[in-house]
Design a protein around this motif. Structure first.
Motif, PDB file in Angstrom:
ATOM      1  N   LYS A  91     -31.272  -3.741 -22.349  1.00 43.32           N
ATOM      2  CA  LYS A  91     -31.314  -2.295 -22.582  1.00 43.32           C
ATOM      3  C   LYS A  91     -29.942  -1.739 -22.941  1.00 43.32           C
ATOM      4  O   LYS A  91     -29.595  -0.607 -22.609  1.00 43.32           O
ATOM      5  CB  LYS A  91     -31.875  -1.549 -21.361  1.00 43.32           C
ATOM      6  CG  LYS A  91     -33.266  -2.015 -20.936  1.00 43.32           C
ATOM      7  CD  LYS A  91     -34.245  -1.964 -22.095  1.00 43.32           C
ATOM      8  CE  LYS A  91     -35.617  -2.490 -21.692  1.00 43.32           C
ATOM      9  NZ  LYS A  91     -36.555  -2.544 -22.841  1.00 43.32           N
ATOM     10  N   GLU A  92     -29.157  -2.540 -23.639  1.00 40.92           N
ATOM     11  CA  GLU A  92     -27.879  -2.092 -24.176  1.00 40.92           C
ATOM     12  C   GLU A  92     -28.087  -1.702 -25.635  1.00 40.92           C
ATOM     13  O   GLU A  92     -28.628  -2.480 -26.425  1.00 40.92           O
ATOM     14  CB  GLU A  92     -26.826  -3.197 -24.078  1.00 40.92           C
ATOM     15  CG  GLU A  92     -26.550  -3.673 -22.658  1.00 40.92           C
ATOM     16  CD  GLU A  92     -25.723  -4.935 -22.618  1.00 40.92           C
ATOM     17  OE1 GLU A  92     -25.072  -5.181 -21.592  1.00 40.92           O
ATOM     18  OE2 GLU A  92     -25.734  -5.673 -23.617  1.00 40.92           O
ATOM     19  N   VAL A  93     -27.649  -0.503 -25.995  1.00 42.79           N
ATOM     20  CA  VAL A  93     -27.773  -0.032 -27.377  1.00 42.79           C
ATOM     21  C   VAL A  93     -26.469  -0.339 -28.105  1.00 42.79           C
ATOM     22  O   VAL A  93     -25.391   0.135 -27.713  1.00 42.79           O
ATOM     23  CB  VAL A  93     -28.082   1.474 -27.425  1.00 42.79           C
ATOM     24  CG1 VAL A  93     -28.135   1.952 -28.874  1.00 42.79           C
ATOM     25  CG2 VAL A  93     -29.408   1.760 -26.725  1.00 42.79           C
ATOM     26  N   ILE A  94     -26.565  -1.151 -29.136  1.00 37.51           N
ATOM     27  CA  ILE A  94     -25.389  -1.576 -29.902  1.00 37.51           C
ATOM     28  C   ILE A  94     -25.470  -0.957 -31.291  1.00 37.51           C
ATOM     29  O   ILE A  94     -26.488  -1.075 -31.983  1.00 37.51           O
ATOM     30  CB  ILE A  94     -25.323  -3.109 -29.995  1.00 37.51           C
ATOM     31  CG1 ILE A  94     -25.229  -3.709 -28.579  1.00 37.51           C
ATOM     32  CG2 ILE A  94     -24.141  -3.556 -30.841  1.00 37.51           C
ATOM     33  CD1 ILE A  94     -25.260  -5.213 -28.570  1.00 37.51           C
ATOM     34  N   THR A  95     -24.388  -0.288 -31.696  1.00 36.66           N
ATOM     35  CA  THR A  95     -24.302   0.342 -33.016  1.00 36.66           C
ATOM     36  C   THR A  95     -23.450  -0.535 -33.925  1.00 36.66           C
ATOM     37  O   THR A  95     -22.298  -0.831 -33.603  1.00 36.66           O
ATOM     38  CB  THR A  95     -23.703   1.745 -32.921  1.00 36.66           C
ATOM     39  OG1 THR A  95     -24.525   2.548 -32.064  1.00 36.66           O
ATOM     40  CG2 THR A  95     -23.635   2.399 -34.291  1.00 36.66           C
ATOM     41  N   MET A  96     -24.008  -0.951 -35.032  1.00 32.60           N
ATOM     42  CA  MET A  96     -23.312  -1.828 -35.967  1.00 32.60           C
ATOM     43  C   MET A  96     -23.136  -1.127 -37.310  1.00 32.60           C
ATOM     44  O   MET A  96     -24.113  -0.637 -37.884  1.00 32.60           O
ATOM     45  CB  MET A  96     -24.103  -3.118 -36.188  1.00 32.60           C
ATOM     46  CG  MET A  96     -24.191  -4.024 -34.978  1.00 32.60           C
ATOM     47  SD  MET A  96     -25.002  -5.582 -35.389  1.00 32.60           S
ATOM     48  CE  MET A  96     -24.827  -6.438 -33.827  1.00 32.60           C
ATOM     49  N   PRO A  97     -21.907  -1.046 -37.840  1.00 40.80           N
ATOM     50  CA  PRO A  97     -21.725  -0.514 -39.202  1.00 40.80           C
ATOM     51  C   PRO A  97     -22.452  -1.398 -40.207  1.00 40.80           C
ATOM     52  O   PRO A  97     -22.470  -2.637 -40.082  1.00 40.80           O
ATOM     53  CB  PRO A  97     -20.203  -0.560 -39.402  1.00 40.80           C
ATOM     54  CG  PRO A  97     -19.628  -0.662 -38.023  1.00 40.80           C
ATOM     55  CD  PRO A  97     -20.627  -1.412 -37.203  1.00 40.80           C
TER      56      PRO A  97
END
Length: 561
Positions: A409-415
């Protein structure tokens, strides 16, 4: 302490007091201008002459001076001063203004007071005889003095005061009604915001939320209130000033300025109408082109129409094509916009261009990468993917970034630029597009002393006992390597829930241990060695018989004894 019911009255009195102070300050700001301001000489020159003013109105112009005595400008000032003295002297009747010939001069007198002299040079400048000039000047002077005195009669002053008071009361009532209307409108905006009913949506896309819209609407309402108040004062002040002779020139001047501004705005608007019509035509054509492009894209995205155009391309293609069409329309309509080509317009364009060039390299790279990812169909929202060391489900795919939520449940934002340069494993696409199932595989190493058929059977049974592992297609085992001390067995099983991979693998490994233990198979690591005689079995005690005892050491000779 004052009764509570007196508060509304006190509030009303306070508001009236405030408005009166504001109006009085505005009047004072105007009235402090010297009373003689209306008597100041308007613009004049040697060719057109210098005006003689009375009560802010031009009587006539003096074009010729008296050599050796006064210039034309000085002569006009002297005549103006004398005329004002006569107008303020009620003992001098208008009929007392007469002409008198004295030698070579023709005098214009008011009773025994000389106003000015008409010289032969005046007759030459005006191209009329001195008698005609004198007759015309007498008529103008009499009419001007009569008007000057009529405006200063007590009846007219009382009428002006009454009109000023009535207009002030009307202005205060108007402000009061305006305030109530604005308060009700702001209250409705607040209620709509609490009900979350102010969302601004365009084509089902939320542009602004209720909070932002309520802030903008409240700001526009307050700005409109201020504009109406300023406009009311702008009309009120000239009207009040025009009711009194001393301030009438100033009031008339403001009214003329208002009329001039309105005329200028109207003229500018009329001149701009062709450009406005052209912009309207461009906007109309742009709207029709966008709608036509949407229909074409929608037709391309039909399942049975063009197999090379996928349905998930419809929405992003619509946005991209709409953006390009609007950009082209703005370029075409640019020359018709007000102020186009002006230094200010060019300065703003250069400033925006510099900001875009210096600060948007990474943003442009991410946007281009986002477009490429859309049309390469690497993944969709909801797909379970692996990007580098990150595994998770895609929850958002925008033009600049992609967001993934992991099983933790970790939200990871990737360019998107980084994502485009990485390998993307999509565990969901095979089931969605190929109507097949994902294969989960895991490897275990076992010794050569175990029959491989038995190992295959035990591993397949462990897979079938695992939740979310399919019985059809049937699991299978591959012997991937014959190592020095053991054999590598790869268990392959099918699942239709790729998003549950971590849980499925965990349950599969648990079942592999249980089933191997039940079958008497020891799971040893490749470097594990053991002396079988005299050592306890590695199989858990629960799977061993109750009378199990470790084997003793045995020494045998060559004859087997």
């Amino acid at each position: 302490m004052k009764p509570a019911h007196n508060y509304p009255i006190l509030s009303l009195l306070h508001q009236i007091k405030t408005w009166l102070i504001l109006i009085a300050a505005a009047l004072l700001l105007v009235v402090v201008i010297p009373v003689n301001a209306q008597q100041s000489t308007s613009s004049g020159n040697a060719i057109d002459g210098f005006p003689v003013m009375l009560d802010g109105q031009e009587i006539f112009r003096v074009k010729q001076g008296i050599p050796g005595v006064a210039t034309a400008e000085e002569r006009a000032a002297i005549v103006k001063k004398r005329l004002l003295n006569v107008a303020n002297d009620s003992t001098i009747l208008p009929e007392a203004i007469q002409s008198e010939k004295r030698g070579n001069e023709l005098l214009i007198k008011a009773s025994d007071k000389i106003l000015f002299t008409i010289t032969p040079e005046d007759a030459i400048v005006y191209n009329k005889s001195r008698e005609d000039l004198a007759e015309k000047a007498i008529k103008i002077l009499r009419a001007s003095i009569i008007r000057y005195r009529e405006e200063r009669k007590i009846e007219n002053l009382i009428e002006g005061i009454v009109l000023a008071v009535i207009s002030t009361i009307a202005l205060l009532l108007f402000f009061k009604v305006l305030q109530k209307m604005v308060s009700k409108l702001l209250a409705k905006i607040r209620l709509a915001r609490k009900a979350d009913a102010l969302d601004l949506r365009i084509n089902n896309i939320q542009v602004l939320g209720s909070n932002a819209m309520s802030y903008l609407l409240a700001g526009f309402v307050r700005l409109g209130r201020l504009a109406i108040i300023l406009l009311s004062l702008y009309i009120y002040l000239p009207f009040v000033l025009s009711q009194f002779p001393t301030t009438q020139p100033l009031g008339n001047s403001i009214l003329k300025d208002i009329a001039s501004q309105i005329e200028q705005l109207t003229e500018t608007f009329v001149k701009y109408l062709p450009n406005l019509l052209t912009i309207g035509i461009i906007a109309l054509v742009t709207i029709y082109i966008i709608e036509f492009a949407k229909l074409v894209i929608l037709e391309l995205g039909r399942d049975d129409a063009y197999p090379w155009f996928y349905s998930e391309w419809i929405q992003p293609t619509n946005r991209l094509v709409t953006f390009l069409i609007v950009a082209i329309a703005l370029v075409v309509a640019g020359p018709f916009l007000p102020g186009f080509g002006s230094p200010a317009f060019q300065g703003v364009s250069l400033f925006l261009g510099a900001i875009f060039t210096l600060g948007s390299s990474s943003a442009v790279a991410n946007a281009v990468a986002g477009i490429i990812l859309i049309y390469t169909r690497a993944f969709k929202i909801g797909d379970f993917v692996a990007i580098g060391d990150t595994k998770g489900s895609v929850i958002e795919k925008s033009l600049f970034v992609t967001r993934i939520i992991t099983p933790k449940k970790e939200v990871i934002t990737m360019p998107n630029a980084k994502l485009l340069s990485s390998d993307v494993k999509n565990f969901s696409v095979v089931q969605r597009e190929l109507n097949q199932h994902l294969v989960l595989y895991t490897t275990v190493t076992l010794g050569y002393d175990l029959p491989w058929r038995k190992v295959h059977e035990v591993l397949i049974n462990a897979a079938l006992a695992t939740k979310y592992v399919l019985a059809e297609p049937y699991p299978f085992v591959l012997q991937t390597n014959l190592n020095d001390h053991n054999v590598s067995y790869e268990l392959n099983a099918f699942t239709d829930h790729p998003e549950l991979m971590p849980d499925i693998y965990s349950n599969l490994h648990q079942n592999m241990q249980d089933y191997c233990n039940q079958a008497g198979i020891e799971i040893l690591s490749p470097i594990y060695t053991a002396i079988r005689d005299g050592n306890y079995s590695t199989i858990p005690a629960d799977y061993l018989p109750d009378d199990y005892t470790p084997p003793t050491f045995g020494i045998h000779n060559q004859n087997g004894n």
